[in-house]
Design an enzyme around this catalytic site. Sequence first.
Site, PDB file in Angstrom:
ATOM      1  N   HIS A 186       0.851  -1.192   0.000  1.00 56.21           N
ATOM      2  CA  HIS A 186       0.000   0.000   0.000  1.00 56.21           C
ATOM      3  C   HIS A 186       0.886   1.240   0.000  1.00 56.21           C
ATOM      4  O   HIS A 186       2.104   1.151  -0.122  1.00 56.21           O
ATOM      5  CB  HIS A 186      -0.981  -0.038   1.171  1.00 56.21           C
ATOM      6  CG  HIS A 186      -0.343  -0.266   2.503  1.00 56.21           C
ATOM      7  ND1 HIS A 186       0.016   0.756   3.332  1.00 56.21           N
ATOM      8  CD2 HIS A 186       0.030  -1.404   3.134  1.00 56.21           C
ATOM      9  CE1 HIS A 186       0.566   0.260   4.428  1.00 56.21           C
ATOM     10  NE2 HIS A 186       0.588  -1.049   4.330  1.00 56.21           N
ATOM     11  N   ALA A 187       0.295   2.409   0.134  1.00 60.00           N
ATOM     12  CA  ALA A 187       0.988   3.679  -0.099  1.00 60.00           C
ATOM     13  C   ALA A 187       2.269   3.877   0.725  1.00 60.00           C
ATOM     14  O   ALA A 187       3.314   4.212   0.175  1.00 60.00           O
ATOM     15  CB  ALA A 187       0.038   4.848   0.147  1.00 60.00           C
TER      16      ALA A 187
END
Length: 85
Positions: free
Chosen positions: A15-16
């Site tokens: 994820h980010a």
Amino acid sequence: MKTITYKITDPRGIHARPAGQLVKVIAGFACDCKMGKPDALIDGKRLLAVMKLAMAQGDKLTLQFDGADEEAAAEAVLKFLQENL
């Protein structure tokens, strides 16, 4: 060329936050880094490209390093993956 494969263990996948950290580790080396699924490799120094991979838990991530410092880059990235993903 140095190639490593890593199975994503994080339940949220890449994820980010870890994607940004991973790109930062890779960008610290001069060698080229391609990553993704074996049939679709992207530039590992481009955050948006890494996030578009949408790697989920259980997916196998392939990384190919090519250049003068490929061994050091592969070791650093593998260490990051083991500690974070």
